[in-house]
Write an enzyme that holds these catalytic residues in place. Sequence first.
Site, PDB file in Angstrom:
ATOM      1  N   ILE A 160     -50.616  54.516  86.518  1.00 13.73           N
ATOM      2  CA  ILE A 160     -51.436  55.606  86.576  1.00 13.73           C
ATOM      3  C   ILE A 160     -52.484  55.643  86.291  1.00 13.73           C
ATOM      4  CG2 ILE A 160     -51.030  58.148  85.570  1.00 13.73           C
ATOM      5  CD1 ILE A 160     -47.973  57.521  86.889  1.00 13.73           C
ATOM      6  N   ARG A 240     -46.012  62.901  79.120  1.00 18.79           N
ATOM      7  CA  ARG A 240     -44.582  63.428  78.308  1.00 18.79           C
ATOM      8  C   ARG A 240     -45.269  64.283  77.211  1.00 18.79           C
ATOM      9  NH1 ARG A 240     -42.924  62.575  82.707  1.00 18.79           N
ATOM     10  NH2 ARG A 240     -41.281  62.124  83.328  1.00 18.79           N
ATOM     11  N   ASP A 264     -51.136  69.000  81.399  1.00 13.23           N
ATOM     12  CA  ASP A 264     -50.023  69.478  82.540  1.00 13.23           C
ATOM     13  C   ASP A 264     -48.959  68.952  82.022  1.00 13.23           C
ATOM     14  OD1 ASP A 264     -49.305  69.730  85.750  1.00 13.23           O
ATOM     15  OD2 ASP A 264     -48.597  67.581  85.741  1.00 13.23           O
ATOM     16  N   GLU A 269     -40.192  71.059  77.298  1.00 12.69           N
ATOM     17  CA  GLU A 269     -40.556  72.025  78.134  1.00 12.69           C
ATOM     18  C   GLU A 269     -39.133  72.380  79.127  1.00 12.69           C
ATOM     19  OE1 GLU A 269     -41.942  69.498  81.727  1.00 12.69           O
ATOM     20  OE2 GLU A 269     -43.764  68.649  80.675  1.00 12.69           O
ATOM     21  N   HIS A 287     -45.916  70.836  84.035  1.00 15.09           N
ATOM     22  CA  HIS A 287     -45.827  69.794  85.039  1.00 15.09           C
ATOM     23  C   HIS A 287     -46.346  69.755  86.402  1.00 15.09           C
ATOM     24  CE1 HIS A 287     -42.882  66.522  83.868  1.00 15.09           C
ATOM     25  NE2 HIS A 287     -43.158  66.297  84.921  1.00 15.09           N
ATOM     26  N   GLY A 289     -48.480  67.199  88.005  1.00 20.76           N
ATOM     27  CA  GLY A 289     -48.526  65.775  88.118  1.00 20.76           C
ATOM     28  C   GLY A 289     -47.980  65.124  89.874  1.00 20.76           C
ATOM     29  N   SER A 290     -46.778  64.784  89.917  1.00 26.88           N
ATOM     30  CA  SER A 290     -46.715  64.876  91.177  1.00 26.88           C
ATOM     31  C   SER A 290     -46.555  65.597  92.873  1.00 26.88           C
ATOM     32  CB  SER A 290     -45.100  63.515  91.486  1.00 26.88           C
ATOM     33  OG  SER A 290     -44.582  64.491  90.823  1.00 26.88           O
TER      34      SER A 290
HETATM   35  C1  DGY Z   1     -41.754  62.036  86.995  1.00 24.74           C
HETATM   36  O1  DGY Z   1     -42.217  61.103  88.127  1.00 24.74           O
HETATM   37  O2  DGY Z   1     -41.604  60.633  85.596  1.00 24.74           O
HETATM   38  C2  DGY Z   1     -43.571  63.204  86.686  1.00 24.74           C
HETATM   39  O3  DGY Z   1     -42.751  63.477  85.303  1.00 24.74           O
HETATM   40  C3  DGY Z   1     -42.075  63.931  86.982  1.00 24.74           C
HETATM   41  O4  DGY Z   1     -42.876  64.206  88.296  1.00 24.74           O
END
Ligand code: DGY
Length: 320
Positions: A160, A240, A264, A269, A287, A289-290
């Site tokens: 990433i 995180r 994010d 959380e 959250h 991101g994905s």
């Molecule tokens: C992950 O995959 O670790 C993300 O934080 C959740 O999509």
Amino acid sequence: MSINPVVLVTRRLPEPVHQRLRRDYRALLNEEDRQYGTGELLRNAKSCDAILCTATDKINAEVVAGLPKSVKAIATYSVGYDHIDIAAARKAALPIFNTPDVLTEATADNTILLMLGAARRAYDGQALLRTGAWSGWAPTQLMGTHVSGKRLGILGMGRIGQAIAQRARGFGMQVHYSNRNRLSADSEAGAQFHPDPEELLTVSDFFSLNCPATPETRHFLNARRIELLPAGAIVMNSSRGAVVDDDALIAALKRGRLAAAGLDVFDGEPHINPAYLDLDNAYLLPHLGSATQETRVAMGFKSLDNLDAFFAGNPVPSQV
Ligand code: DGY
């Protein structure tokens, strides 16, 4: 697989993933998408062969110890696995599978969104419009910070981090990074390596946290380290929440030591530190991101590829 294994799926997943689950497994789905507590999770796992969990399920030592013996593997629908006590799982000889790679692009895109949102005061701009307070264009209205030509420091240069660097180069940013291991010259693509993460902070006009949450990285960005960042720096966190000391970040945003933050992910959380909500210079996302259709389906398919391989006795593509 002769008799389809029973898989407890702890959250509602995208429909194409459910279809594959129904086809290949006896799947116990959670169509209501209710978050199970520990007791319910353990009760539901009774007689299951595997669990397909998510980052919102706390698979701690107590859960691992309480799982029925029938559970032979846990596949997490996430790349991160800080919600799982890996040591306890190892001790119980319980393999854990995760979903790297498939969410790299979506998470990198989202980090750029955090960066631009924070730098260009997207929150303030939205609020101005949505409250009806906008009276029109003005030369000094909501002036943000340029990203081009600035230094972007990335802590954690895995898949990433590298995808963020690639995007940032497109914006004309100079990339700096710190990582456990230095990348090859090819993968660095001109990025400057800092063996000491604290040195990285000193050159980061923009600072992106992309390291996993571990006991070592907990509250990495604390009050002392914030002082190492250039005045008016902008912080992004798409890894995180636990890697940031919220009180320290909030204090630095309040007094203008940092210009802005794009976040994010949050410690604890979904209970986020309420002080963030009062800050105009915090650009906040829940959250996400994905969270693209493509990625969330790919994460499910990757989880199932892992389980398919496991139950077929083949090498598992992504085992933690
Ligand atoms: C992950 O995959 O670790 C993300 O934080 C959740 O999509």
